[in-house]
Design an enzyme around this catalytic site. Structure first.
Site, PDB file in Angstrom:
ATOM      1  N   HIS A 107       0.891  -1.172   0.000  1.00 28.80           N
ATOM      2  CA  HIS A 107       0.000   0.000   0.000  1.00 28.80           C
ATOM      3  C   HIS A 107       0.928   1.221   0.000  1.00 28.80           C
ATOM      4  O   HIS A 107       2.043   1.153   0.545  1.00 28.80           O
ATOM      5  CB  HIS A 107      -0.830   0.100   1.275  1.00 28.80           C
ATOM      6  CG  HIS A 107      -1.716  -1.064   1.577  1.00 28.80           C
ATOM      7  ND1 HIS A 107      -1.270  -2.188   2.197  1.00 28.80           N
ATOM      8  CD2 HIS A 107      -3.048  -1.240   1.386  1.00 28.80           C
ATOM      9  CE1 HIS A 107      -2.292  -3.031   2.366  1.00 28.80           C
ATOM     10  NE2 HIS A 107      -3.375  -2.488   1.883  1.00 28.80           N
ATOM     11  N   ASP A 110       2.484   1.953   3.285  1.00 32.17           N
ATOM     12  CA  ASP A 110       3.429   0.963   3.824  1.00 32.17           C
ATOM     13  C   ASP A 110       4.858   1.411   3.524  1.00 32.17           C
ATOM     14  O   ASP A 110       5.775   1.147   4.293  1.00 32.17           O
ATOM     15  CB  ASP A 110       3.261  -0.421   3.171  1.00 32.17           C
ATOM     16  CG  ASP A 110       1.874  -0.991   3.338  1.00 32.17           C
ATOM     17  OD1 ASP A 110       1.188  -0.605   4.296  1.00 32.17           O
ATOM     18  OD2 ASP A 110       1.488  -1.834   2.496  1.00 32.17           O
TER      19      ASP A 110
END
Ligand code: XUL
Ligand code: CO
Length: 442
Positions: A107, A110
């Protein structure tokens, strides 16, 4: 693949994980996963296309609703967000190359921590994407898919693209745009939409039709943007019935198939199925796979497992040979994934606090899929599994049954056939016989 570290080695004392075969007693070795071994015409690496999930492996810190973090990461210490993120990326590529994992998934948030400043976030992500390009080039590791986390921030508490407030929807648009840009820049092969908050908590305050129309419009808008930027990969929708919402619009594979058809999204979108999500939907994962295959929509999978006694998404690493063999039977017969692979969307337990625990978890997961691949191939090659199933339907292969399939019989014809032939013979479904096949080939 050779091991790629940054300036500092984070997983000291652990070298590259290698295939050592069934007799090895080394817990940091593969017993079944032999990347270059050919099974059913392709190497294991080509069949399985394993990916590491950045969020669970390098961000998830063991915190749960009842307690604070238990995983203390040595890459999470610098005060500058971008420097910290680079250390994390060094650690992640070290782990991924030591594990010999060909792919990773992330993501946006992240890769690097975000603030509330859209332009600053774009800059931060861009810096990490440039760093990621170098790491990918050095290691040969590839991006299976990218995605945007449009569910954690408080602004998404009422949804992202289904938020009743357009202003919040626009923020989701900003994040998805830069996550798509990042995916393209890193030559990502696919892009995922998991709608964690795209659903409702109460129908009393929800215009479900309008929200679903917005979700579809948002997907079209994102897809059109990505295609214009030259993205050739597939978009995946990841179904889940609930959690964090009471009801998620992408409930299960069948629901998403209907949604894609209704909103004219077939062709660009396929499914990314997750084992624990199937459990929550009250389905076996085999069911979800088969629904996707039957609709030509099997894109990719998130591998994990739930807990038989718990009703939530525990995201444990897969370890059940019987069950995974049934997945591989379906996947093999379907000819594999359309562009995707097997992403370990799984996390080590809160009390698994040794750096080696992340390795044990992935060794186990990769070995169980490799073993299941061999079992499924043996069942398909050596047993009468396919024939037994096909034979159940042989009354449709000729005569009146064939005419029915071809639309040649009326309801009156069916009546006349029944009246003239009397009672059908009792034919066994042979369920136990077929269940035993898996055990026979383990
Ligand atoms: C949540 C989940 C996500 C998606 C990506 O249950 O599976 O991690 O895979 O957003
Ligand atoms: Co997932």
């Amino acid at each position: 693949m050779s091991v790629v570290t940054g300036e500092k080695e984070f997983f000291t004392g652990i070298n590259q994980i290698k295939y050592e075969g069934r007799e090895s007693d080394n817990p940091l070795a593969f017993r079944w996963y032999e990347a270059d071994k050919v099974v059913a015409g392709k190497t294991m690496k080509e069949h399985l296309r394993f990916a590491c999930a950045y969020w669970h492996s390098f961000n998830g810190n063991g915190a749960d609703p009842f307690g604070a973090a238990t995983h203390v990461f040595p890459w999470d210490v610098k005060s500058d967000a971008v420097e910290r993120a680079k250390d994390k990326m060094d650690a992640s590529f070290e782990f991924i190359t030591k594990m010999d994992l060909p792919y990773y998934c992330f993501h946006d948030i992240d890769l690097v921590d975000y603030t509330n400043d859209v332009s600053d976030n774009e800059k931060r992500l861009h810096t990490l994407v440039e760093y990621g390009k170098q790491k990918q080039a050095e290691s040969g590791v590839k991006l299976l898919w990218g995605t945007a986390n449009v569910f954690s921030h408080s602004r998404y508490m009422n949804g992202a693209s289904t938020n009743p407030d357009f202003h919040a929807l626009a923020h989701a648009g900003a994040q998805v745009k830069s996550a798509i840009d990042a995916t393209i820049a890193l030559k990502g092969e696919n892009y995922v939409f998991w709608g964690g908050r795209e659903g409702y908590m109460s129908l009393l305050n929800t215009d479900m039709k309008r929200e679903q129309d917005h979700l579809a419009k948002f997907l079209h808008t994102a897809k059109d943007y990505a295609r214009k930027q030259g993205f050739k990969g597939t978009f995946f929708i990841e179904p889940k019935p609930c959690e964090p919402t009471k009801h998620q619009y992408d409930y299960d594979a069948a629901t998403v198939c209907g949604f894609l058809q209704k909103y004219d999204l077939l062709g660009d979108f396929k499914l990314n199925l997750e084992v624990n999500h199937a459990t929550l939907a009250g389905h076996t994962f085999q069911h979800e796979l088969q629904v996707a295959v039957d609709n030509g929509l099997l894109g990719s999978m998130d591998a994990n497992r739930g807990d038989m006694q718990n009703g939530w998404d525990t995201d444990q690493f897969p370890n059940d040979v019987m069950e995974v063999a049934e997945y591989m039977l379906i996947i093999l017969q379907a000819g594999g994934f359309a562009g995707g692979g097997i992403n370990f969307d799984a996390k080590i337990r809160r009390n698994s606090t040794d750096p080696s625990d992340l390795f044990y978890a992935h060794v186990g997961g990769m070995d169980v899929f490799a073993r299941a691949l061999i079992i499924a191939d043996n069942i398909l090659q050596k047993s009468d599994y396919k024939k037994t199933r096909a034979d159940r339907y042989n009354s449709f292969d000729s005569g009146a049954g064939r005419e029915f399939e071809n639309g040649k019989l009326s309801l009156k014809d069916l009546r006349d056939y029944a009246a003239s032939k009397g009672e059908p013979a009792r034919t066994s479904g042979k369920q136990e016989y077929l269940e035993n096949l898996i055990n026979r080939y383990i």
